[in-house]
Scaffold this motif. Structure first.
Motif, PDB file in Angstrom:
ATOM      1  N   THR A 196      11.229  86.467 -53.778  1.00 40.22           N
ATOM      2  CA  THR A 196       9.377  85.096 -54.227  1.00 40.22           C
ATOM      3  C   THR A 196       9.383  84.113 -53.846  1.00 40.22           C
ATOM      4  O   THR A 196       8.536  84.026 -53.575  1.00 40.22           O
ATOM      5  CB  THR A 196       9.998  84.838 -55.647  1.00 40.22           C
ATOM      6  OG1 THR A 196      10.024  86.069 -56.684  1.00 40.22           O
ATOM      7  CG2 THR A 196       7.361  84.354 -56.449  1.00 40.22           C
ATOM      8  N   ALA A 199       8.256  85.595 -50.142  1.00 39.36           N
ATOM      9  CA  ALA A 199       6.806  85.454 -50.065  1.00 39.36           C
ATOM     10  C   ALA A 199       6.200  84.471 -50.135  1.00 39.36           C
ATOM     11  O   ALA A 199       5.150  84.519 -48.997  1.00 39.36           O
ATOM     12  CB  ALA A 199       7.075  86.555 -51.381  1.00 39.36           C
ATOM     13  N   VAL A 200       6.151  83.674 -50.966  1.00 38.35           N
ATOM     14  CA  VAL A 200       5.215  82.975 -51.124  1.00 38.35           C
ATOM     15  C   VAL A 200       5.387  81.729 -49.444  1.00 38.35           C
ATOM     16  O   VAL A 200       3.653  81.651 -49.218  1.00 38.35           O
ATOM     17  CB  VAL A 200       5.674  81.734 -52.477  1.00 38.35           C
ATOM     18  CG1 VAL A 200       4.777  80.297 -51.937  1.00 38.35           C
ATOM     19  CG2 VAL A 200       5.750  82.214 -53.646  1.00 38.35           C
ATOM     20  N   GLY A 214      -1.993  83.864 -47.760  1.00 40.66           N
ATOM     21  CA  GLY A 214      -1.830  83.386 -49.512  1.00 40.66           C
ATOM     22  C   GLY A 214      -3.130  83.551 -49.852  1.00 40.66           C
ATOM     23  O   GLY A 214      -3.376  82.732 -51.143  1.00 40.66           O
ATOM     24  N   LYS A 220      -2.198  86.369 -53.502  1.00 42.16           N
ATOM     25  CA  LYS A 220      -2.102  86.327 -53.879  1.00 42.16           C
ATOM     26  C   LYS A 220      -1.928  86.522 -55.505  1.00 42.16           C
ATOM     27  O   LYS A 220      -0.782  86.339 -56.170  1.00 42.16           O
ATOM     28  CB  LYS A 220      -3.469  84.835 -54.706  1.00 42.16           C
ATOM     29  CG  LYS A 220      -4.108  84.116 -53.619  1.00 42.16           C
ATOM     30  CD  LYS A 220      -5.498  84.210 -53.844  1.00 42.16           C
ATOM     31  CE  LYS A 220      -6.176  82.462 -53.229  1.00 42.16           C
ATOM     32  NZ  LYS A 220      -7.410  82.634 -53.886  1.00 42.16           N
ATOM     33  N   CYS A 223       2.319  87.658 -55.267  1.00 44.02           N
ATOM     34  CA  CYS A 223       2.944  86.573 -55.265  1.00 44.02           C
ATOM     35  C   CYS A 223       2.767  86.551 -56.809  1.00 44.02           C
ATOM     36  O   CYS A 223       4.448  85.440 -57.367  1.00 44.02           O
ATOM     37  CB  CYS A 223       2.278  85.708 -54.118  1.00 44.02           C
ATOM     38  SG  CYS A 223       3.094  85.412 -52.743  1.00 44.02           S
ATOM     39  N   CYS A 263      10.138  93.190 -56.961  1.00 43.72           N
ATOM     40  CA  CYS A 263       9.980  91.343 -55.695  1.00 43.72           C
ATOM     41  C   CYS A 263      10.729  91.651 -54.762  1.00 43.72           C
ATOM     42  O   CYS A 263       9.361  91.455 -53.621  1.00 43.72           O
ATOM     43  CB  CYS A 263      11.012  89.756 -56.362  1.00 43.72           C
ATOM     44  SG  CYS A 263      10.168  89.884 -57.939  1.00 43.72           S
ATOM     45  N   CYS A 267       7.696  91.440 -51.700  1.00 37.47           N
ATOM     46  CA  CYS A 267       7.887  90.709 -50.318  1.00 37.47           C
ATOM     47  C   CYS A 267       8.218  90.920 -49.156  1.00 37.47           C
ATOM     48  O   CYS A 267       7.311  90.169 -48.057  1.00 37.47           O
ATOM     49  CB  CYS A 267       9.341  89.934 -50.229  1.00 37.47           C
ATOM     50  SG  CYS A 267      10.120  88.440 -48.709  1.00 37.47           S
ATOM     51  N   VAL A 270       4.509  92.055 -48.463  1.00 40.93           N
ATOM     52  CA  VAL A 270       3.766  90.354 -47.910  1.00 40.93           C
ATOM     53  C   VAL A 270       3.474  89.868 -46.747  1.00 40.93           C
ATOM     54  O   VAL A 270       3.126  89.100 -45.481  1.00 40.93           O
ATOM     55  CB  VAL A 270       4.058  88.815 -49.003  1.00 40.93           C
ATOM     56  CG1 VAL A 270       3.464  88.179 -48.172  1.00 40.93           C
ATOM     57  CG2 VAL A 270       3.442  88.944 -50.801  1.00 40.93           C
TER      58      VAL A 270
END
Length: 318
Positions: A196, A199-200, A214, A220, A223, A263, A267, A270
């Protein structure tokens, strides 16, 4: 019930993270992958010296004297960095197998017919009885091609192996197996938290069409869903560590497995095309999550436990 961490627990978590950042950073992770299933004995002994394996042993026996909630915090940090080795088995063997608590002895344990790190282990135990899993009269264990390069697997033939898959309640579910499932869930939780964060961070820095990816609604949402999934699993794992209830542990394992796998997949999504490359670490989290999800109470067995508990509760209130 208040599940917020105490100051001592926060300090423990921070200390373990600092140790692992120093001793098992990304370069060490990649070196472990290239080593192809060779365990770093120096790191193992350092973990022992830091109290990783003796965490729950009484101080009178040379341990740290902490409980299951603290062990969950430590294993969460181990899962965050994909620390390799039979961590759960060696931790649970501390106080029973000489040298395990100090990290001088590497202990693995059969989970159904499968056993990990067999070639590197000094002691191999059966899942339910704790007796030797590999006896001189048994046929040789068969290597299994593991999807995770950091989890070498063998299949134990004959009576030593038992069932073909990881055990559930019908396969000798007891305190040892329940704790193994919970600590594995904690590792899954750590991995979900790490993917997480990754990815952010990538969504904030990677730009497309003149703006960070993002900023796009689809990213968005991915995430945000990752964060929710991780925090729900965290609440379940922490609660199960306090109660040590087998049904709650089963629920925590289900949620943590789902969080780790989904997740890691999100990820990867993303990251886009680069997420599929060998150089990216995302695939390592996904592969480890797949392996952990099938060990120490896989989804089908956990769901059976939950269903049986709900059935008993319904019958009791009828």
């Amino acid at each position: 019930m208040d599940f917020r961490l105490t100051e001592d627990q926060k300090a423990l978590k921070a200390g373990v993270r600092a140790l692992l950042e120093r001793r098992f950073d990304r370069a060490a992770l990649r070196a472990a992958v290239e080593a192809g299933g060779t365990l770093d004995r120096a790191l193992w002994r350092e973990l022992g010296a830091a109290g990783f394996f003796a965490l729950r042993l009484p101080e009178a026996e040379g341990g740290v004297g902490l409980g299951l909630p603290e062990a969950v915090l430590v294993f969460e940090e181990a899962g965050r960095v994909l620390l390799p080795g039979p961590l759960v088995a060696t931790h649970l063997a501390a106080g029973e197998v000489p040298g395990a608590a100090e990290g001088k002895t590497v202990v693995t344990r059969a989970d159904g017919a499968l056993v990990d790190w067999l070639d590197e282990a000094d002691v191999v135990l059966r899942e339910a009885t704790g007796a030797a899993a590999v006896r001189p009269e048994d046929p040789l264990p068969v290597p299994v091609r593991s999807v995770d390069p950091l989890t070498p697997l063998h299949r134990l033939p004959g009576p030593a192996g038992g069932g073909a898959r990881s055990s559930g309640p019908a396969g000798g579910w007891g305190p040892w197996a329940a704790t193994a499932a919970l600590l594995t869930a904690a590792e899954q939780l750590g991995s979900a938290g790490r993917t997480t964060e990754t990815a952010v961070a990538h969504a904030r820095t990677r730009e497309q069409f003149g703006q960070p990816v993002g900023a796009f609604q689809a990213v968005k949402h991915l995430c945000a869903e990752m964060l929710v999934r991780t925090e729900v699993a965290r609440a379940a794992v922490y609660a199960a560590a306090v109660t040590a209830d087998p049904v709650e542990i089963a629920g925590a394992k289900l949620l943590a497995d789902e969080a780790a796998v989904r997740c890691a997949r999100d990820c990867l999504q993303v990251h886009g095309g680069m997420g599929f490359t060998w150089e990216a670490d995302v695939h390592l989290h996904l592969k480890r999550a797949w392996v952990r999800a099938e060990r120490w109470l896989p989804a089908a067995a956990a769901e059976e436990m939950e269903a049986a508990a709900l059935g008993e509760e319904a019958a009791g209130t009828a």
